[in-house]
Design an enzyme around this catalytic site. Structure first.
Site, PDB file in Angstrom:
ATOM      1  N   HIS A 228       0.844  -1.192   0.000  1.00  0.00           N
ATOM      2  CA  HIS A 228       0.000   0.000   0.000  1.00  0.00           C
ATOM      3  C   HIS A 228       0.886   1.252   0.000  1.00  0.00           C
ATOM      4  O   HIS A 228       1.922   1.274   0.660  1.00  0.00           O
ATOM      5  CB  HIS A 228      -0.902  -0.024   1.246  1.00  0.00           C
ATOM      6  N   ARG A 270      -3.285   1.190  -3.918  1.00  0.00           N
ATOM      7  CA  ARG A 270      -2.925  -0.216  -4.159  1.00  0.00           C
ATOM      8  C   ARG A 270      -3.603  -0.700  -5.436  1.00  0.00           C
ATOM      9  O   ARG A 270      -4.551  -0.058  -5.933  1.00  0.00           O
ATOM     10  CB  ARG A 270      -3.297  -1.094  -2.971  1.00  0.00           C
ATOM     11  N   LYS A 273      -7.514  -0.389  -7.115  1.00  0.00           N
ATOM     12  CA  LYS A 273      -8.366   0.485  -6.311  1.00  0.00           C
ATOM     13  C   LYS A 273      -8.468   1.845  -7.005  1.00  0.00           C
ATOM     14  O   LYS A 273      -7.736   2.148  -7.937  1.00  0.00           O
ATOM     15  CB  LYS A 273      -7.780   0.652  -4.893  1.00  0.00           C
ATOM     16  N   ASP A 276      -6.915   8.508  -5.509  1.00  0.00           N
ATOM     17  CA  ASP A 276      -7.329   9.338  -4.368  1.00  0.00           C
ATOM     18  C   ASP A 276      -6.246  10.418  -4.216  1.00  0.00           C
ATOM     19  O   ASP A 276      -5.043  10.125  -4.256  1.00  0.00           O
ATOM     20  CB  ASP A 276      -7.419   8.408  -3.138  1.00  0.00           C
ATOM     21  N   CYS A 278      -4.959  11.940  -1.747  1.00  0.00           N
ATOM     22  CA  CYS A 278      -3.939  11.870  -0.687  1.00  0.00           C
ATOM     23  C   CYS A 278      -2.727  11.057  -1.118  1.00  0.00           C
ATOM     24  O   CYS A 278      -1.613  11.278  -0.637  1.00  0.00           O
ATOM     25  CB  CYS A 278      -4.516  11.342   0.618  1.00  0.00           C
ATOM     26  N   TYR A 279      -2.923  10.123  -2.087  1.00  0.00           N
ATOM     27  CA  TYR A 279      -1.772   9.334  -2.549  1.00  0.00           C
ATOM     28  C   TYR A 279      -0.822  10.164  -3.415  1.00  0.00           C
ATOM     29  O   TYR A 279       0.261   9.700  -3.763  1.00  0.00           O
ATOM     30  CB  TYR A 279      -2.241   8.070  -3.284  1.00  0.00           C
ATOM     31  N   ASP A 399     -10.506  13.744  -1.594  1.00  0.00           N
ATOM     32  CA  ASP A 399     -10.033  12.491  -2.177  1.00  0.00           C
ATOM     33  C   ASP A 399     -10.299  12.506  -3.688  1.00  0.00           C
ATOM     34  O   ASP A 399      -9.406  12.379  -4.527  1.00  0.00           O
ATOM     35  CB  ASP A 399     -10.785  11.383  -1.400  1.00  0.00           C
ATOM     36  N   ASP A 406     -11.476  17.695   3.442  1.00  0.00           N
ATOM     37  CA  ASP A 406     -11.112  17.546   4.853  1.00  0.00           C
ATOM     38  C   ASP A 406      -9.652  17.959   5.008  1.00  0.00           C
ATOM     39  O   ASP A 406      -8.952  18.188   4.021  1.00  0.00           O
ATOM     40  CB  ASP A 406     -11.373  16.110   5.357  1.00  0.00           C
ATOM     41  N   HIS A 409      -6.903  15.402   3.616  1.00  0.00           N
ATOM     42  CA  HIS A 409      -6.687  15.457   2.169  1.00  0.00           C
ATOM     43  C   HIS A 409      -6.099  16.793   1.739  1.00  0.00           C
ATOM     44  O   HIS A 409      -5.324  16.855   0.781  1.00  0.00           O
ATOM     45  CB  HIS A 409      -7.988  15.119   1.414  1.00  0.00           C
TER      46      HIS A 409
END
Ligand SMILES: CC(C)=CCC/C(C)=C/CC/C(C)=C/COP(=O)(O)OP(=O)(O)O
Ligand SMILES: [Zn+2]
Length: 471
Positions: A228, A270, A273, A276, A278-279, A399, A406, A409
């Site tokens: 991850h 990962r 999926k 997003d 935040c990645y 996201d 938020d 993020h």
């Protein structure tokens, strides 16, 4: 065919599992489709209003967040140092700062979260926890100044870290808590920046993290789990900080991270999926760290002699080694980063590296000094598109379209945006070229230290402070 949207990213399995609904997927696709159409035939840097970073709106959102911090809490009650970090770091990235009153209130509040026996809890009187400890340290470093930095009791801090050390070599998140790669990173990162890393703390951490690298090439939270992005960042950064990164299979890691950027332009955490925002930092940060590991990567790929031959190509980056000139190699004291990498190479070749432990507290500082010789491992302009067009809201980041903004993020989208803006710079002191910053150049954020994720200037101040003040 030309008008067709690329294949969906949520897999049938994921939808079946019920972790993502078909509706979630359609929402992302529809926004990406609009963006996709928008960009057809439009040069990436056209001065489109939608590409502008809504700096003032973000600062307003973050400042408002602080006002709520003092009020009652429910779900995030055990996460207040994290909220401080996410907001303070975002504000610093946006090149702003908080006023004196807020600064003092934050220092006092974090001090109340500091446990008499070391470390920081999620709120005053709460049990110390490694994650909130990392967040508190990074918050205080981001605030900077004597009052803030000297509020950290490094002696009890060190005792707390030792208490969290597990027999496996890893760390526990808290007393009786789980051992995982997050705990290893938060402990090592905080100890490194506070200049208290030593043999006892580093012992066998590398064994634990190596055991978490999976067949895919990324790193899992625990042995046997799935690779991850969040854990891969933690594992890689910790391995660098303890000077043992050569023990990871870096070509496999590169292969894994390079394929995590989706056709929506953002990163997924990962395989199979959804992407997003935040990645952008967790995976973008991994890519930024690997860019500075070229000598070790070469070594693992059997390209160890390449530095001895001078390559000359038209483009700076045609070859990953093209700009390591003979001059640079022969310069006395040439970037200690390069020297450090050589030490690791010698050690890997069976020659003991005795300076390893003496230098372990300098790794973070040396790491960013050297030249970067590798191209970004991801499409840096595409990532900026995802962040500005899909994650950015009128104040704050999310996201993906359809989700709410938020502070978590906001922090990690901004951190990822900064990493991508600076991903083509070769020296830590050089600003990026306008062509590498999507949208107006005023979108440019502060640079982060990628091992700790604090703004670089704040890191330098803390590094000087903790080196000058011994335990
Ligand atoms: C410094 C520190 C404490 C770092 C934390 C690193 C981090 C973000 C770890 C991620 C944990 C995880 C498995 C999330 C999956 O969530 P999910 O299943 O909701 O998301 P996904 O579908 O994107 O995988
Ligand atoms: Zn996220």
């Amino acid at each position: 065919m030309e008008n067709q949207i690329p294949m969906a990213m949520a897999t049938a399995t994921e939808i079946e599992r019920g972790t993502k609904t078909q509706e979630d997927q359609w929402r992302v696709e529809s926004q990406v489709f609009q963006i996709y159409n928008l960009f057809r035939g439009i040069p990436p840097n056209s001065q489109f209003a939608i590409l502008e970073l809504q700096r003032d709106k973000h600062i307003e959102y973050l400042t408002k967040g602080f006002k709520q911090l003092g009020r009652s809490f429910t779900v995030l009650d055990a996460n207040r140092p994290w909220l401080c970090y996410w907001m303070l770091h975002s504000i610093a990235l946006l090149r702003d700062c908080v006023d004196d009153k807020l600064e003092n209130d934050c220092i006092d509040f974090l001090n109340r979260c500091q446990d008499p026996k070391g470390g920081y809890g999620g709120g005053p009187g709460q049990m110390p926890h490694l994650a909130t400890t990392y967040a508190a340290v990074n918050s205080l470093i981001t605030l900077g100044g004597h009052r803030s930095l000297s509020s950290i009791n490094r002696r009890t801090f060190y005792d707390f870290l030792l208490r969290m050390k597990d027999r496996s070599g890893g760390f526990r998140m808290h007393d009786g808590g789980e051992v995982d790669v997050r705990a290893c990173y938060t402990a090592i990162s905080a100890a490194s920046v506070l200049n208290i890393l030593d043999d006892e703390l580093t012992q066998n951490v590398g064994d634990y993290i190596v055991s978490c690298q999976t067949y895919e090439g990324g790193i899992a939270g625990e042995p046997g789990s799935e690779a991850h992005g969040g854990y891969t960042f933690c594992g890689l950064a910790a391995m660098i900080l303890i000077n043992e990164v050569h023990r990871l299979d870096l070509p496999a890691l590169i292969n894994w991270v390079a394929f995590r950027q989706g056709i929506e332009c953002g990163f997924q955490g990962r395989t199979n999926k959804l992407v997003d925002g935040c990645y952008s930092f967790w995976q973008g940060g991994v890519a930024a760290l690997i860019q500075r590991l070229q000598l070790i990567v070469n070594d693992q790929m059997g390209l160890s002699n390449i530095l001895e031959c001078e390559c000359s190509t038209d483009s700076d980056y045609d070859s990953i080694n093209s700009d390591i000139s003979a001059d640079e190699q022969s310069l006395e004291g040439t970037s200690s980063h390069v020297n450090e990498m050589f030490q690791i190479r010698e050690e890997a070749a069976g020659q003991p590296n005795t300076s390893h432990l003496a230098d372990v507290n300098n790794v973070g500082y040396n790491f960013i000094k050297g030249h970067v010789h590798m191209k970004p491992l991801f499409n840096n302009m595409a990532l900026q598109q995802y962040i500005l067009l899909c994650s950015q809201e009128e104040g704050g980041f999310r996201d993906k379209p359809g989700k709410s903004r938020d502070h978590y993020h906001t922090c990690y989208c901004l951190s990822g945006l900064s990493v991508s803006q600076y991903s083509c710079t070769k020296d830590v002191g050089s600003p990026p070229l306008p062509q590498d910053v999507l949208g107006p150049y005023s979108n440019l954020l502060e640079r982060v230290h990628p091992l700790y994720n604090v703004v670089l200037d704040r890191y330098y101040e803390a590094n000087e402070f903790f080196k000058a003040n011994s335990l």
